[in-house]
Design a protein around this motif. Structure first.
Motif, PDB file in Angstrom:
ATOM      1  N   VAL A   1     -47.971  11.674   7.782  1.00 17.80           N
ATOM      2  CA  VAL A   1     -47.520  12.800   8.616  1.00 17.80           C
ATOM      3  C   VAL A   1     -47.953  14.121   7.981  1.00 17.80           C
ATOM      4  O   VAL A   1     -48.505  14.995   8.659  1.00 17.80           O
ATOM      5  N   ASN A   2     -47.717  14.266   6.688  1.00 16.14           N
ATOM      6  CA  ASN A   2     -48.071  15.510   6.000  1.00 16.14           C
ATOM      7  C   ASN A   2     -49.565  15.794   6.014  1.00 16.14           C
ATOM      8  O   ASN A   2     -49.985  16.950   5.937  1.00 16.14           O
ATOM      9  N   ASP A   3     -50.376  14.729   6.093  1.00 15.58           N
ATOM     10  CA  ASP A   3     -51.830  14.892   6.135  1.00 15.58           C
ATOM     11  C   ASP A   3     -52.377  14.886   7.565  1.00 15.58           C
ATOM     12  O   ASP A   3     -53.579  14.802   7.771  1.00 15.58           O
ATOM     13  N   TYR A   4     -51.477  14.956   8.547  1.00 13.13           N
ATOM     14  CA  TYR A   4     -51.860  14.993   9.967  1.00 13.13           C
ATOM     15  C   TYR A   4     -52.686  13.767  10.368  1.00 13.13           C
ATOM     16  O   TYR A   4     -53.584  13.872  11.202  1.00 13.13           O
TER      17      TYR A   4
ATOM     18  N   GLN B   1     -40.744  15.402  15.084  1.00 12.70           N
ATOM     19  CA  GLN B   1     -40.139  14.169  15.594  1.00 12.70           C
ATOM     20  C   GLN B   1     -40.450  13.005  14.652  1.00 12.70           C
ATOM     21  O   GLN B   1     -39.593  12.175  14.378  1.00 12.70           O
ATOM     22  N   LEU B   2     -41.680  12.948  14.152  1.00 13.66           N
ATOM     23  CA  LEU B   2     -42.051  11.904  13.196  1.00 13.66           C
ATOM     24  C   LEU B   2     -41.173  11.990  11.951  1.00 13.66           C
ATOM     25  O   LEU B   2     -40.665  10.978  11.466  1.00 13.66           O
TER      26      LEU B   2
ATOM     27  N   TYR C   1     -41.203   4.743   3.917  1.00 10.76           N
ATOM     28  CA  TYR C   1     -40.948   6.155   4.216  1.00 10.76           C
ATOM     29  C   TYR C   1     -41.971   7.039   3.515  1.00 10.76           C
ATOM     30  O   TYR C   1     -42.574   7.920   4.122  1.00 10.76           O
ATOM     31  N   HIS C   2     -42.168   6.802   2.232  1.00 11.13           N
ATOM     32  CA  HIS C   2     -43.087   7.626   1.436  1.00 11.13           C
ATOM     33  C   HIS C   2     -44.511   7.547   1.992  1.00 11.13           C
ATOM     34  O   HIS C   2     -45.179   8.570   2.149  1.00 11.13           O
ATOM     35  N   ALA C   3     -44.977   6.338   2.309  1.00  9.10           N
ATOM     36  CA  ALA C   3     -46.336   6.169   2.818  1.00  9.10           C
ATOM     37  C   ALA C   3     -46.512   6.838   4.184  1.00  9.10           C
ATOM     38  O   ALA C   3     -47.491   7.567   4.406  1.00  9.10           O
ATOM     39  N   LEU C   4     -45.575   6.596   5.094  1.00  8.34           N
ATOM     40  CA  LEU C   4     -45.683   7.190   6.427  1.00  8.34           C
ATOM     41  C   LEU C   4     -45.508   8.704   6.385  1.00  8.34           C
ATOM     42  O   LEU C   4     -46.189   9.432   7.112  1.00  8.34           O
TER      43      LEU C   4
END
Length: 128
Positions: free
Chosen positions: A106-109, A83-84, A99-102
């Protein structure tokens, strides 16, 4: 969660991995129970799979729809990475840095960090 874990183990499962988990944790458990050994490529010409990012400042979220910020916060609280990712795709073209930062978070949980960031942004918006 301790109760859930014990209940699951009592039903015959060998182990329990709680969300959010890192991919490496899952592979380690599979190796442990399936007697696997992984062989990793050591290709030095490969590009790094992750690009460094900095957590955005809450002010970077100013101007974005409050509903979107609230939805992002709720998805982070739920630990819902799909969803994120969907929500982030909607701002990818117009807010590439954000977008890149968020997406990195997300990728790092880093769901707690996303939640805190959204709360700070909502607080900033309410005070202006």
């Amino acid at each position: 969660m301790t109760y859930d874990k014990q209940e699951i183990l009592d039903q015959g499962c060998d182990d329990y991995v709680a969300k959010p988990f890192k991919e490496q944790d899952l592979f380690e458990k599979m190796a442990q129970y399936l007697d696997l050994q992984y062989v990793y490529s050591q290709n030095e010409t490969e590009e790094p799979t992750s690009i460094p990012y900095e957590s955005p400042d809450p002010e970077a979220l100013m101007g974005l729809a409050q509903d979107w910020i609230e939805d992002l916060k709720q998805a982070a609280i739920a630990g819902d990475s799909s969803q994120l990712t969907q929500l982030l795709e909607t701002v990818k073209a117009t807010h590439a840095q954000l977008y890149h930062a968020l997406n990195g978070l997300v990728n790092d949980y880093e769901f707690d960090e996303i939640t805190t960031l959204m709360e700070q942004a909502m607080s900033l918006s309410a005070s202006s």
